[in-house]
Design a protein around this motif. Structure first.
Motif, PDB file in Angstrom:
ATOM      1  N   VAL A   1       1.108   0.310 -10.876  1.00  0.00           N
ATOM      2  CA  VAL A   1       1.259   0.610  -9.457  1.00  0.00           C
ATOM      3  C   VAL A   1       0.021   1.386  -9.017  1.00  0.00           C
ATOM      4  CG1 VAL A   1       2.668   1.736  -7.703  1.00  0.00           C
ATOM      5  CG2 VAL A   1       3.769   0.680  -9.686  1.00  0.00           C
ATOM      6  N   LEU A   2      -0.806   0.767  -8.191  1.00  0.00           N
ATOM      7  CA  LEU A   2      -2.047   1.369  -7.711  1.00  0.00           C
ATOM      8  C   LEU A   2      -1.873   1.817  -6.258  1.00  0.00           C
ATOM      9  CD1 LEU A   2      -4.447  -1.297  -9.257  1.00  0.00           C
ATOM     10  CD2 LEU A   2      -3.645   0.836 -10.278  1.00  0.00           C
ATOM     11  N   SER A   3      -2.894   2.412  -5.701  1.00  0.00           N
ATOM     12  CA  SER A   3      -2.772   2.983  -4.360  1.00  0.00           C
ATOM     13  C   SER A   3      -2.590   1.917  -3.278  1.00  0.00           C
ATOM     14  CB  SER A   3      -4.008   3.833  -4.033  1.00  0.00           C
ATOM     15  OG  SER A   3      -5.181   3.036  -4.105  1.00  0.00           O
ATOM     16  N   THR A   4      -3.170   0.737  -3.481  1.00  0.00           N
ATOM     17  CA  THR A   4      -3.090  -0.306  -2.460  1.00  0.00           C
ATOM     18  C   THR A   4      -2.278  -1.517  -2.885  1.00  0.00           C
ATOM     19  OG1 THR A   4      -5.147  -1.309  -3.257  1.00  0.00           O
ATOM     20  CG2 THR A   4      -5.326   0.347  -1.513  1.00  0.00           C
ATOM     21  N   LYS A   5      -1.860  -1.580  -4.141  1.00  0.00           N
ATOM     22  CA  LYS A   5      -1.213  -2.799  -4.619  1.00  0.00           C
ATOM     23  C   LYS A   5      -0.430  -2.535  -5.900  1.00  0.00           C
ATOM     24  CE  LYS A   5      -5.319  -4.021  -7.274  1.00  0.00           C
ATOM     25  NZ  LYS A   5      -6.402  -4.978  -7.490  1.00  0.00           N
ATOM     26  N   ILE A   6       0.338  -3.531  -6.295  1.00  0.00           N
ATOM     27  CA  ILE A   6       1.024  -3.548  -7.588  1.00  0.00           C
ATOM     28  C   ILE A   6       0.459  -4.739  -8.363  1.00  0.00           C
ATOM     29  CG2 ILE A   6       3.242  -3.788  -8.766  1.00  0.00           C
ATOM     30  CD1 ILE A   6       4.456  -2.762  -6.032  1.00  0.00           C
ATOM     31  N   GLU A   7      -0.088  -4.474  -9.524  1.00  0.00           N
ATOM     32  CA  GLU A   7      -0.726  -5.515 -10.325  1.00  0.00           C
ATOM     33  C   GLU A   7       0.139  -5.801 -11.547  1.00  0.00           C
ATOM     34  OE1 GLU A   7      -5.250  -6.137 -10.707  1.00  0.00           O
ATOM     35  OE2 GLU A   7      -4.676  -5.134 -12.562  1.00  0.00           O
ATOM     36  N   ILE A   8       0.591  -7.044 -11.678  1.00  0.00           N
ATOM     37  CA  ILE A   8       1.490  -7.455 -12.759  1.00  0.00           C
ATOM     38  C   ILE A   8       0.768  -8.448 -13.652  1.00  0.00           C
ATOM     39  CG2 ILE A   8       3.736  -8.474 -13.303  1.00  0.00           C
ATOM     40  CD1 ILE A   8       4.514  -7.794 -10.351  1.00  0.00           C
ATOM     41  N   ARG A   9       0.725  -8.160 -14.945  1.00  0.00           N
ATOM     42  CA  ARG A   9       0.056  -9.034 -15.903  1.00  0.00           C
ATOM     43  C   ARG A   9       1.104  -9.740 -16.766  1.00  0.00           C
ATOM     44  NH1 ARG A   9      -5.394  -8.515 -16.212  1.00  0.00           N
ATOM     45  NH2 ARG A   9      -6.282  -6.848 -14.938  1.00  0.00           N
TER      46      ARG A   9
ATOM     47  N   ALA B   1      11.288  -5.592  -7.557  1.00  0.00           N
ATOM     48  CA  ALA B   1      12.055  -4.908  -6.507  1.00  0.00           C
ATOM     49  C   ALA B   1      11.292  -3.662  -6.073  1.00  0.00           C
ATOM     50  CB  ALA B   1      13.446  -4.533  -7.011  1.00  0.00           C
ATOM     51  N   ILE B   2      11.056  -3.538  -4.768  1.00  0.00           N
ATOM     52  CA  ILE B   2      10.433  -2.342  -4.198  1.00  0.00           C
ATOM     53  C   ILE B   2      11.426  -1.745  -3.219  1.00  0.00           C
ATOM     54  CG2 ILE B   2       8.462  -1.417  -2.916  1.00  0.00           C
ATOM     55  CD1 ILE B   2       6.873  -3.876  -3.743  1.00  0.00           C
ATOM     56  N   GLU B   3      11.910  -0.574  -3.538  1.00  0.00           N
ATOM     57  CA  GLU B   3      12.918   0.078  -2.706  1.00  0.00           C
ATOM     58  C   GLU B   3      12.442   1.486  -2.357  1.00  0.00           C
ATOM     59  OE1 GLU B   3      16.627  -0.149  -4.757  1.00  0.00           O
ATOM     60  OE2 GLU B   3      16.709  -2.336  -4.736  1.00  0.00           O
ATOM     61  N   VAL B   4      11.795   1.594  -1.210  1.00  0.00           N
ATOM     62  CA  VAL B   4      11.283   2.877  -0.719  1.00  0.00           C
ATOM     63  C   VAL B   4      12.280   3.432   0.290  1.00  0.00           C
ATOM     64  CG1 VAL B   4       9.379   4.036   0.456  1.00  0.00           C
ATOM     65  CG2 VAL B   4       8.919   2.077  -1.041  1.00  0.00           C
ATOM     66  N   PRO B   5      12.769   4.658   0.106  1.00  0.00           N
ATOM     67  CA  PRO B   5      13.735   5.229   1.043  1.00  0.00           C
ATOM     68  C   PRO B   5      13.219   5.182   2.481  1.00  0.00           C
ATOM     69  CG  PRO B   5      13.532   6.623  -0.903  1.00  0.00           C
ATOM     70  CD  PRO B   5      12.460   5.582  -1.013  1.00  0.00           C
ATOM     71  N   GLY B   6      14.067   4.717   3.387  1.00  0.00           N
ATOM     72  CA  GLY B   6      13.683   4.648   4.795  1.00  0.00           C
ATOM     73  C   GLY B   6      12.959   3.377   5.176  1.00  0.00           C
ATOM     74  N   LYS B   7      12.683   2.494   4.213  1.00  0.00           N
ATOM     75  CA  LYS B   7      11.986   1.236   4.509  1.00  0.00           C
ATOM     76  C   LYS B   7      12.824   0.067   4.011  1.00  0.00           C
ATOM     77  CE  LYS B   7       7.257   3.057   4.355  1.00  0.00           C
ATOM     78  NZ  LYS B   7       5.896   2.878   3.792  1.00  0.00           N
ATOM     79  N   ASP B   8      12.490  -1.112   4.532  1.00  0.00           N
ATOM     80  CA  ASP B   8      13.200  -2.319   4.108  1.00  0.00           C
ATOM     81  C   ASP B   8      12.875  -2.629   2.651  1.00  0.00           C
ATOM     82  OD1 ASP B   8      14.388  -2.961   6.651  1.00  0.00           O
ATOM     83  OD2 ASP B   8      12.401  -3.555   7.329  1.00  0.00           O
ATOM     84  N   ALA B   9      13.889  -2.983   1.882  1.00  0.00           N
ATOM     85  CA  ALA B   9      13.680  -3.328   0.473  1.00  0.00           C
ATOM     86  C   ALA B   9      12.947  -4.668   0.368  1.00  0.00           C
ATOM     87  CB  ALA B   9      15.016  -3.404  -0.256  1.00  0.00           C
ATOM     88  N   TYR B  10      12.123  -4.783  -0.658  1.00  0.00           N
ATOM     89  CA  TYR B  10      11.383  -6.026  -0.913  1.00  0.00           C
ATOM     90  C   TYR B  10      11.775  -6.550  -2.281  1.00  0.00           C
ATOM     91  CZ  TYR B  10       7.485  -9.054  -2.268  1.00  0.00           C
ATOM     92  OH  TYR B  10       6.728 -10.096  -2.721  1.00  0.00           O
ATOM     93  N   HIS B  11      12.152  -7.827  -2.331  1.00  0.00           N
ATOM     94  CA  HIS B  11      12.514  -8.467  -3.594  1.00  0.00           C
ATOM     95  C   HIS B  11      11.751  -9.772  -3.727  1.00  0.00           C
ATOM     96  CE1 HIS B  11      15.831  -5.686  -4.398  1.00  0.00           C
ATOM     97  NE2 HIS B  11      16.110  -5.772  -3.106  1.00  0.00           N
TER      98      HIS B  11
ATOM     99  N   LYS C   1       0.823  -1.213   0.000  1.00  0.00           N
ATOM    100  CA  LYS C   1       0.000   0.000   0.000  1.00  0.00           C
ATOM    101  C   LYS C   1       0.859   1.267   0.000  1.00  0.00           C
ATOM    102  CE  LYS C   1      -2.653   1.048   3.615  1.00  0.00           C
ATOM    103  NZ  LYS C   1      -3.783   0.973   4.548  1.00  0.00           N
ATOM    104  N   GLY C   2       0.447   2.224  -0.835  1.00  0.00           N
ATOM    105  CA  GLY C   2       1.092   3.531  -0.834  1.00  0.00           C
ATOM    106  C   GLY C   2       2.507   3.544  -1.365  1.00  0.00           C
ATOM    107  N   THR C   3       2.850   2.630  -2.255  1.00  0.00           N
ATOM    108  CA  THR C   3       4.209   2.575  -2.807  1.00  0.00           C
ATOM    109  C   THR C   3       4.344   3.534  -3.993  1.00  0.00           C
ATOM    110  OG1 THR C   3       4.395   0.242  -2.188  1.00  0.00           O
ATOM    111  CG2 THR C   3       5.981   1.093  -3.796  1.00  0.00           C
ATOM    112  N   PRO C   4       5.302   4.459  -3.963  1.00  0.00           N
ATOM    113  CA  PRO C   4       5.508   5.348  -5.117  1.00  0.00           C
ATOM    114  C   PRO C   4       5.930   4.557  -6.351  1.00  0.00           C
ATOM    115  CG  PRO C   4       6.638   6.173  -3.163  1.00  0.00           C
ATOM    116  CD  PRO C   4       6.208   4.777  -2.853  1.00  0.00           C
ATOM    117  N   GLN C   5       5.436   4.978  -7.505  1.00  0.00           N
ATOM    118  CA  GLN C   5       5.725   4.241  -8.738  1.00  0.00           C
ATOM    119  C   GLN C   5       7.209   4.206  -9.047  1.00  0.00           C
ATOM    120  OE1 GLN C   5       3.099   5.117 -11.915  1.00  0.00           O
ATOM    121  NE2 GLN C   5       4.180   3.901 -13.413  1.00  0.00           N
ATOM    122  N   GLU C   6       7.927   5.287  -8.727  1.00  0.00           N
ATOM    123  CA  GLU C   6       9.353   5.333  -9.050  1.00  0.00           C
ATOM    124  C   GLU C   6      10.181   4.388  -8.171  1.00  0.00           C
ATOM    125  OE1 GLU C   6       8.372   8.799  -6.245  1.00  0.00           O
ATOM    126  OE2 GLU C   6       7.504   7.835  -8.029  1.00  0.00           O
ATOM    127  N   CYS C   7       9.584   3.848  -7.128  1.00  0.00           N
ATOM    128  CA  CYS C   7      10.293   2.928  -6.240  1.00  0.00           C
ATOM    129  C   CYS C   7      10.083   1.463  -6.623  1.00  0.00           C
ATOM    130  CB  CYS C   7       9.846   3.145  -4.791  1.00  0.00           C
ATOM    131  SG  CYS C   7      10.234   4.784  -4.152  1.00  0.00           S
TER     132      CYS C   7
END
Length: 361
Positions: free
Chosen positions: A227-235, A199-209, A180-186
């Motif tokens: 990249v949506l407000s609550t999720k990332i949807e990959i097709r 890969a989700i790399e938000v400054p100040g938070k733990d990276a997710y791979h 939730k709330g992940t910036p698209q550029e991250c």
């Protein structure tokens, strides 16, 4: 400090202490995350440990940081060849060869990729066709990559778990990552022939791979994500309209290779010269479906299977209702009524005697 760790990592690698080298490279990367050389070297350690999707991800990161690093393309290709992703490996080798025209390893591996691709497509070996002669100097430094065991599944687990789910259609698989709330550029998503790398790399938070080897092959150029407000949807676009028994690859379930059917009639199965035994993929798929249907589970596993079946067969409104209610209630409510769920926010409803904690990425 990072340079000291890098030196120790190189020494550990030379002494065949690959796990130690991997750990030291990871520590050095934490201190210097913009160093492409570290990612390329960690990719090599991952290859030695057979952590192949992680090796591809490290090579991709090295290429992103330094597109002129030829060895990063070589590391990516080596890992992809071991994963039997020869199209992806060939593309990486061609890019690396353009950067290092005097390096013969690229030419030799490109030739091997072409032979494997022809074999997968059921074509005759190149030795039986008219070959185009090229001035290639053979190299003795190339390590063989044939018949290397493939791991059942690989997934870099983050410090904080991020939930994910998937459902499928005949022509695509939709993977949902609830961040939730992940910036698209991250968010960075890469596709291989049978690899998904997130890969989700938000400054100040733990990276997710999240780097699974997928159940079946996909068409990378047709894949996309939002990249949506609550999720990332990959097709993911399926290479073949087969049923995926799971999201991730498993040795227990055989997956058919892509077949060129342009010259095959509707009532004729393709027959190619091959030393491999023929397999009845229709029968295998039917057996997989029957095993899924007859599988007897208990407790949460049975409940999860029940909800997956509902979700897989549901219409779009029902799926939206299930996703919205589950996310907004922090996993305590699962509704299929979109008219009710879509009109308001779904409040959490923990079981009696339990306290609800707000889930955050």
């Amino acid at each position: 400090m990072a340079s000291d760790l890098e030196t120790k990592a190189k020494e550990a690698f030379i002494d065949d202490h690959f796990e130690l080298a991997l750990d030291l490279y990871s520590q050095a990367i934490q201190l210097n995350p913009k160093n492409a050389e570290l990612y390329a070297d960690r990719a090599q350690a991952n290859i030695k440990l057979n952590n192949l999707p992680e090796a591809v991800a490290d090579a991709n990161k090295a290429i992103e940081l330094d597109p002129s690093m030829s060895k990063a393309y070589l590391r990516k290709a080596t890992a992809c060849m071991k994963l039997e992703e020869y199209q992806t490996a060939k593309a990486a080798l061609e890019s690396g060869a353009a950067l290092a025209p005097g390096e013969s390893r690229f030419s030799k591996l490109i030739k091997e990729c072409e032979e494997r691709i022809a074999e997968e497509n059921g074509e005759l070996p190149k030795e039986m066709l008219n070959e185009v002669t090229t001035n290639v100097v053979p190299s003795k430094e190339v390590e063989p990559v044939k018949d290397v065991p493939v791991p059942m599944t690989t997934n870099v687990v983050p410090v904080k778990e991020v939930k994910h789910a998937f459902y499928q259609k005949p022509d695509e698989v939709v993977v949902t990552i609830f961040a939730k709330g992940t910036p698209q550029e991250c968010v960075k998503v890469d596709y291989g022939e049978q690899i998904l790398s997130v890969a989700i790399e938000v400054p100040g938070k733990d990276a997710y791979h999240f780097q699974p080897r997928l159940f079946g092959k996909i068409i990378p150029e047709k894949c996309r994500y939002d990249v949506l407000s609550t999720k990332i949807e990959i097709r993911l676009a399926k290479a073949e309209p087969i049923h995926w028994a799971s999201l991730e690859f498993s040795r227990e379930v055989a997956v058919p290779q892509r077949v060129n059917i342009s010259s095959v009639t509707a009532n004729q199965r393709p027959v190619y010269p091959s030393s491999k035994p023929r397999r009845d993929w229709d029968k295998i798929e039917a057996e997989v479906k029957k095993e899924e249907k007859d599988e007897k589970l208990d407790g949460d596993a049975a409940l999860n299977k029940f909800f997956r079946e509902i979700y897989q067969d549901a219409d779009e409104d029902t799926r939206r209702a299930m996703q919205k209610s589950f996310v907004e209630s922090n996993g305590t409510v699962l509704s299929t009524n979109w008219k009710e769920v879509g009109a308001k926010k779904v409040e959490g409803s923990p079981p009696d005697g339990m306290e609800m904690k707000k889930w955050e990425y």
